[in-house]
Design a protein around this motif. Sequence first.
Motif, PDB file in Angstrom:
ATOM      1  N   VAL A  35      46.643  45.528  47.404  1.00 59.94           N
ATOM      2  CA  VAL A  35      46.007  44.691  48.426  1.00 59.94           C
ATOM      3  C   VAL A  35      45.341  43.501  47.741  1.00 59.94           C
ATOM      4  N   GLY A  36      45.663  42.288  48.201  1.00 68.27           N
ATOM      5  CA  GLY A  36      45.137  41.073  47.607  1.00 68.27           C
ATOM      6  C   GLY A  36      43.626  40.970  47.697  1.00 68.27           C
ATOM      7  N   ASN A  37      43.032  40.414  46.643  1.00 66.35           N
ATOM      8  CA  ASN A  37      41.572  40.364  46.544  1.00 66.35           C
ATOM      9  C   ASN A  37      40.923  39.501  47.611  1.00 66.35           C
ATOM     10  N   ASP A  38      41.643  38.528  48.167  1.00 67.96           N
ATOM     11  CA  ASP A  38      41.045  37.591  49.117  1.00 67.96           C
ATOM     12  C   ASP A  38      41.203  38.011  50.569  1.00 67.96           C
ATOM     13  N   THR A  39      41.709  39.199  50.818  1.00 71.71           N
ATOM     14  CA  THR A  39      41.976  39.627  52.181  1.00 71.71           C
ATOM     15  C   THR A  39      40.789  40.368  52.784  1.00 71.71           C
ATOM     16  N   ARG A  63      39.284  50.756  46.292  1.00 65.50           N
ATOM     17  CA  ARG A  63      40.407  50.193  45.525  1.00 65.50           C
ATOM     18  C   ARG A  63      40.176  50.507  44.050  1.00 65.50           C
ATOM     19  N   PHE A  64      41.274  50.681  43.327  1.00 68.54           N
ATOM     20  CA  PHE A  64      41.183  51.012  41.911  1.00 68.54           C
ATOM     21  C   PHE A  64      41.097  49.740  41.081  1.00 68.54           C
ATOM     22  N   GLU A  65      40.514  49.859  39.917  1.00 66.27           N
ATOM     23  CA  GLU A  65      40.204  48.678  39.108  1.00 66.27           C
ATOM     24  C   GLU A  65      41.424  47.977  38.519  1.00 66.27           C
ATOM     25  N   PRO A  66      42.430  48.677  37.982  1.00 63.42           N
ATOM     26  CA  PRO A  66      43.554  47.962  37.361  1.00 63.42           C
ATOM     27  C   PRO A  66      44.254  47.024  38.340  1.00 63.42           C
ATOM     28  N   LEU A  67      44.624  45.855  37.836  1.00 60.82           N
ATOM     29  CA  LEU A  67      45.301  44.864  38.660  1.00 60.82           C
ATOM     30  C   LEU A  67      46.776  45.203  38.803  1.00 60.82           C
ATOM     31  N   TRP A 124      50.623  44.353  38.821  1.00 58.14           N
ATOM     32  CA  TRP A 124      51.278  43.500  37.837  1.00 58.14           C
ATOM     33  C   TRP A 124      51.759  42.168  38.398  1.00 58.14           C
ATOM     34  N   ILE A 125      52.214  42.136  39.658  1.00 56.13           N
ATOM     35  CA  ILE A 125      52.955  40.957  40.076  1.00 56.13           C
ATOM     36  C   ILE A 125      52.063  39.760  40.374  1.00 56.13           C
ATOM     37  N   SER A 126      50.859  39.989  40.761  1.00 58.00           N
ATOM     38  CA  SER A 126      50.041  38.847  41.152  1.00 58.00           C
ATOM     39  C   SER A 126      48.797  38.672  40.302  1.00 58.00           C
ATOM     40  N   GLY A 127      48.306  39.753  39.730  1.00 58.51           N
ATOM     41  CA  GLY A 127      47.044  39.663  39.005  1.00 58.51           C
ATOM     42  C   GLY A 127      45.855  39.455  39.910  1.00 58.51           C
ATOM     43  N   ARG A 128      46.091  39.481  41.238  1.00 61.25           N
ATOM     44  CA  ARG A 128      44.988  39.285  42.184  1.00 61.25           C
ATOM     45  C   ARG A 128      45.047  40.326  43.292  1.00 61.25           C
ATOM     46  N   ALA A 129      45.535  41.527  42.938  1.00 61.35           N
ATOM     47  CA  ALA A 129      45.635  42.605  43.914  1.00 61.35           C
ATOM     48  C   ALA A 129      45.374  43.931  43.214  1.00 61.35           C
ATOM     49  N   ARG A 130      44.864  44.892  43.993  1.00 57.71           N
ATOM     50  CA  ARG A 130      44.581  46.220  43.461  1.00 57.71           C
ATOM     51  C   ARG A 130      45.054  47.277  44.456  1.00 57.71           C
ATOM     52  N   ILE A 131      45.327  48.474  43.937  1.00 56.77           N
ATOM     53  CA  ILE A 131      45.835  49.586  44.735  1.00 56.77           C
ATOM     54  C   ILE A 131      44.698  50.207  45.547  1.00 56.77           C
ATOM     55  N   ARG A 169      46.168  55.454  34.400  1.00 57.37           N
ATOM     56  CA  ARG A 169      45.117  54.466  34.120  1.00 57.37           C
ATOM     57  C   ARG A 169      44.290  54.142  35.355  1.00 57.37           C
ATOM     58  N   LEU A 170      44.780  54.521  36.542  1.00 53.61           N
ATOM     59  CA  LEU A 170      43.974  54.328  37.743  1.00 53.61           C
ATOM     60  C   LEU A 170      42.727  55.211  37.729  1.00 53.61           C
ATOM     61  N   GLY A 171      42.748  56.264  36.923  1.00 51.57           N
ATOM     62  CA  GLY A 171      41.540  57.081  36.742  1.00 51.57           C
ATOM     63  C   GLY A 171      41.417  58.190  37.766  1.00 51.57           C
TER      64      GLY A 171
END
Length: 990
Positions: free
Chosen positions: A375-379, A391-395, A397-404, A457-459
């Motif tokens: 999910v994008g950070n600006d939404t 949301r989990f901390e790791p970004l 890969w495709i956008s660098g501005r979204a997290r799971i 790595r999502l922890g």
Amino acid sequence: MIHSTIRRMLAWALAGVALAAAGPALAREPSAIGQSAHELPVALDAAGQLKQLVVESRAGFGWLRVAGGVQFQTGGMTKNVLFYGSGIVRVSAHKGESHTRQPSLVVVASPQESQLDVEESADALTIAGAGLRVIVDKSTGTVAFQRLDGTPLVREQDAPVLTPAAEPSGTETYAVEQRFALTPDESLYGLGQYNEPYMDYRGRDVLMVQTNIGIVVPFMVSTRRYGLLWDTYSKMTFSDGPRGAVFRAENAPAGVDYYLVAGDTMDGVIAGYRHLTGAAPMFPKYAFGLFMSKERYATQQRLLEVVRRFRRERFPLDVIVQDWQYWGGQKDGQWDGNWSGMIWDPERYPDPAGMVRTLHEDLHTRLMVSIWPSVGNDTALAGELDARGLRFEPLHWISGRARIYDAFSDEGRAIYFKHAKKGLFDIGVDALWMDGTEVEVGGAAHDPAEVEADIKRLGRNAMGDFGRYLNIYSLLTTRGIYEGHRASADLADRRVFTLTRSAWAGQQRHAALPWSGDTTAGWAALRAQIAGGLNVSMAGLPYWTQDVGGFFVNAPGGERDPAYRELFARWNQFGVFNPVYRIHGTSIEREPWVFKALEPEVYRSIRRAAELRYRLLPYIYSLAWASTHDGYTMMRGLAMDFPDQPALRRVDDTYMFGPAFLVQPITRPMFHAELPPPPTVPAAQLRTSDGRPGLELEYYRGTEFEEFASRTIDTQAEHHWPGPPLDGVPPGLAGLQNFSARWRGQIIAAEDGEHEIGVEGDDGFRVWLDDELVVDEWKESGARFAGARMLLRKGQAVRVRIDYFQKGGGRSMRLAWRTPGERHALEEHQRQLDPRQATLLPAGTDWYDFWTGQRHAGGASAARRYAIDEFPLFVRAGSIVPLGPLVQHVDEKPDAPYEVRIYPGADGRFTLYDDDGETYAYENGEYATVALAWDDARRALRIGARKGSFPGMVGQRTLNVRLMPSAPGDRAQIRTVRFHGEPIELQFTP
């Protein structure tokens, strides 16, 4: 009645007293006896009061009856044997302590307090229940399973091995191993899809980790008519070897926990699995038409243009798919933060609600839309999730501005669905495509080890450590969509249909089906899709699909390549005999009419197959009902219908589609040889402009040579970054995305004759030979080869320049060629292609060639030449096949006549099913069935009385009953009747 919480506490206390009477070890962890949870089953009488748990024992071996089964202790291990229904037994084992009280995420059934007969001898404890006998070896604690008549099924070979372990968070758990002794003559299927060309797992090793192109479903079925469901969610392996078959799990907090399911048939076994894990709801009727999809339709206008073209061409279509980036995209070379925010880019999709209305009302087409767990950070969705830490901390890969997002949280799933409803369902979107649900975090989506590392790595999630819950993200996120949809007042009566890139046991109850991920086109890939799809189906999931034509296409010229067009036509023929039929992929144009001008014969093949799919809709929709109602499986490995024919056990490219059709997709070229990848130009053939070995190489920051980074001599123009000849990032670059490179120098011809010189690359590249631009593939795309031909003399120098850019994802560039000698070898291979195909027909029945009508005896091979628009397709004698009219979508011509084909040679039955195709009214009995029965000796068809009804039902229908000719020279006999719902018998002449 006692309040449930108090009742459970009293049960635990009472169980503790009972266990203590059997010995101290048994009393350590009463909570480990499970229902669908790892909890003590509460034994109640008819009035809801607690029953006394009876303790029984003999010297050295203690056991007690519990609700649904027996618990015993031996060798320091506490084991439970619980009956969950006829032929279904759960076995769990731990070392006196279970490290979880988490209810099962897979099993929805509970132990049944059926009558159990327990007998104890000096050596064994025998527990006989509904459909099964379980024998416990008192010295080892191993269990063996038999039918009630004493027929053995399978047995534990050794006691389970439980090794205490700890999660990264410090929580205690077990690493477990359970070994089984198998009989030499049985074969094993299921477990999901692992991109392999085989089905039978005897002698195989399976790594059970979700990937982009791997689907894990931990249910395995045997030709001895039993199945094993492993209720553990971590990384697992299955191996079969000289010491038996073994399941291993890295993180199993409850210890060993599995279910044995027995049945009279393999269908009965899978029906037992569905009893345990939930029935598959009916999909909407449109789900059985054609889905047209690609990566991607970039605007609202383009999507509507494509659907309008389908209607003009009168090519059938039911669903158009909007893939990613409808929410936004890249600006100034950077992804915006709107990734998968359930929103629409107002510039490219100015009126999404109006677009959907046009699709529904004018074009009679449904819309499926892609969403991701990232999910994008600006939404607004991200903001609401982040406010609750979901949301989990790791970004991503495709956008660098979204997290799971955390789908393990009830609240997280509810928030995610709320935004999906507001942005998509509320404007009329019909279905969701949930991409990346394995769950994808990093970019190495095909490598199990790297995917495993990314997920870990999502922890921790809302339920615990990701090592414990490695494989089940898809099960949870599809649950949120299904339960949210069914609970929404304005959506509750619209059937859910969800496509996912991953799956797990039990996911069928969420109306979610997997597809096989981002395949790369090739004959071997097509071949592996058949085996993989069948093993998903035989793992208990009734629906599966894949990308017709392969997702990535590396063929030179893409759809302009005749060899690829042949592959596409054959892949499409396989697709129409999938439970769900989808055309999807990147790299090329693949709307069917694209092939019309390129090669009319291929277009005719695609169209003929699609039209056959639509004519088969009454047959397919009836099979869907059997899947929901009876636990049936539509796409069937041959072992399901012919388990006692060893010759068929390892036939991996042929299958049954329902009870009637034997399907063998063609998985090799017959007309155009598949070109192997061209060899890399040898280093000895490369020179710089001043005569040194190699080529001059320059790296630049940016994809358009914006800023010079470094210069070197490249001795071998072959790169897979990161990797040799560079182990890391090239000098001067900040990373391995958004860079460009340029090679210059000379190629020295190796032979006299015509050479084909070019580049295999991912992403974009251009090639100049003697200063002429001969290849222009300047686009973001997967790995593919493109080249040009030149007539050269041995030793002749050709000036070469290569421009290349890398955006994201795969990173490769290779200067390659085909020398005259290699081209000659390929031409010789082309001359040896054979348009004949042989099909092994199962014994015990006759078979009809669907295209020619020729009848063949079973137990032998049938071989003939196949044109591009035909493939091996046979119908079993005794089959009744209902066919509908040729329509443009499933709702067109609802009252049109049906053709009912009868293939004589054996008795046959088929139940024709119908309902409103849209709602869940069938769950309340609003549907209709008609039983069809063929008596071969009397040559009579009985059409039974219609049972049931539903609003909008077609009350009268013309049936054109066609008795197919059974011998050369015979003619089909046709009887036409008007069916009003009353029984009819039709007699045919000998």
